[in-house]
Design an enzyme around this catalytic site. Structure first.
Site, PDB file in Angstrom:
ATOM      1  CD  GLU A 102      -2.739  -1.718   2.198  1.00  0.00           C
ATOM      2  OE1 GLU A 102      -2.302  -1.178   3.306  1.00  0.00           O
ATOM      3  OE2 GLU A 102      -3.611  -2.670   2.063  1.00  0.00           O
ATOM      4  CD  GLU A 173       1.522  -8.484   3.157  1.00  0.00           C
ATOM      5  OE1 GLU A 173       0.942  -8.911   4.114  1.00  0.00           O
ATOM      6  OE2 GLU A 173       1.496  -7.445   2.879  1.00  0.00           O
ATOM      7  N   GLY A 179      -6.326  -7.392   1.017  1.00  0.00           N
ATOM      8  CA  GLY A 179      -7.834  -6.938   1.303  1.00  0.00           C
ATOM      9  C   GLY A 179      -8.801  -7.201   0.300  1.00  0.00           C
ATOM     10  CB  SER A 220      -7.458 -12.388   1.864  1.00  0.00           C
ATOM     11  OG  SER A 220      -7.778 -10.985   1.000  1.00  0.00           O
TER      12      SER A 220
HETATM   13  P1  PGA Z   1      -5.410  -8.438   4.662  1.00  0.00           P
HETATM   14  O1  PGA Z   1      -4.054  -7.314   4.545  1.00  0.00           O
HETATM   15  O2  PGA Z   1      -5.199  -9.544   5.573  1.00  0.00           O
HETATM   16  O3  PGA Z   1      -6.468  -7.599   4.912  1.00  0.00           O
HETATM   17  O4  PGA Z   1      -5.563  -9.004   3.063  1.00  0.00           O
HETATM   18  C1  PGA Z   1      -2.639  -8.013   4.843  1.00  0.00           C
HETATM   19  C2  PGA Z   1      -1.441  -6.932   4.595  1.00  0.00           C
HETATM   20  O5  PGA Z   1      -2.040  -5.924   3.989  1.00  0.00           O
HETATM   21  O6  PGA Z   1      -0.758  -6.940   5.234  1.00  0.00           O
END
Ligand code: PGA
Length: 259
Positions: A102, A173, A179, A220
């Site tokens: 992000e 990730e 997300g 997720s």
């Molecule tokens: P999420 O986020 O479990 O909501 O997918 C994981 C992260 O961004 O570290």
């Protein structure tokens, strides 16, 4: 720095910018209570910067550790709005997330910056860096994942000198799974972790990787799908976003992966 516990599994809660200061402290208290008899592995909570010191106070006499969601690459100076490794240690942090996707997306953080941040954290020596890597949807669709992971690792880690028992955590990730509610098949995660391990072996040699590195998965994860990630070779823990915002849900995830 934490003692050598590299064989421990770890679960990290990333609260992102999802909670206010007040909400963070309420959840921190609930987490402390929920985990009071929990002794396995390592549990880390990463609230926003504002909430770090207060959360540290709440977590006194608890086994939950504190981490930051970001860190800067200098220790002191005219860097408006930034927070250094030493300042995070002062606030009670033992871990620091570096290069979350992000931040790569919204702040345009790149792997040159991630490399600088990692160097600063290792120079400080009192934080365990959690370095994020992962491919996006397009890269996955066009079969570039392995190259992307290797390239990101080389950019972040080349020239890094690991001394003594310094730990480094790599968080795989996949951006398309963060997300989104889309979960990766455990077999695909296992394969990606293998690629990461082999690349780390190339950069640092097998012994250093065995002694100093852990590779965790994020994207997720929740109490329903976590079972698929238990006992998979090369998955040393989880980075949890959405499911870490509820103490019961996060506890179930932690219990599944750490016990
Ligand atoms: P999420 O986020 O479990 O909501 O997918 C994981 C992260 O961004 O570290």
């Amino acid at each position: 720095m934490k003692n050598k516990i590299i064989n421990n599994k770890i679960v990290v809660a990333n609260w992102k910018m999802r909670l206010s200061l007040k909400e963070s402290l309420i959840l921190a208290k609930k987490m402390k209570n929920k985990f009071k008899n929990f002794k396995s592995g390592e549990v880390v909570i990463c609230p926003n910067f504002l909430s770090l010191c207060h959360t540290k106070n709440i977590m006194e006499n608890s086994s939950i550790n504190l981490g930051s969601q970001n860190v800067f690459w200098e220790e002191k100076g005219s860097y408006t709005g930034e927070v250094s490794p030493g300042m995070l240690v002062e606030a009670g942090c033992e871990y620091a997330i570096i290069g979350h996707s992000e931040r790569r997306k919204y702040i345009l953080e790149n792997y040159e910056m991630i490399h600088q941040k990692l160097k600063a954290v290792l120079n400080n020596g009192k934080l365990v860096p959690i370095v994020c890597i992962g491919e996006n949807t397009e890269e996955r669709k066009t079969d570039q994942r392995d190259f992307i992971l290797t390239d990101q690792l080389y950019q972040a880690l080349s020239g890094i000198n690991i001394v003594g028992e310094q730990q480094i955590i790599i968080a795989y990730e996949p951006i398309w799974a963060i997300g989104s509610g889309i979960t990766i098949e455990p077999a695909e995660a296992k394969y990606a972790h293998k690629i990461i391990k082999l690349t780390l072996n190339d950069i640092f040699g097998m012994q250093v990787v065995k002694d100093n590195f852990r590779i965790i998965y994020g994207g997720s994860i929740n109490s329903r799908n976590v079972k698929g990630f238990v006992n998979i070779e090369d998955i040393d823990g989880l980075l949890v976003g959405g499911a870490s915002l509820d103490e019961d849900e996060f506890y179930k995830v932690a219990k599944a992966i750490l016990k």
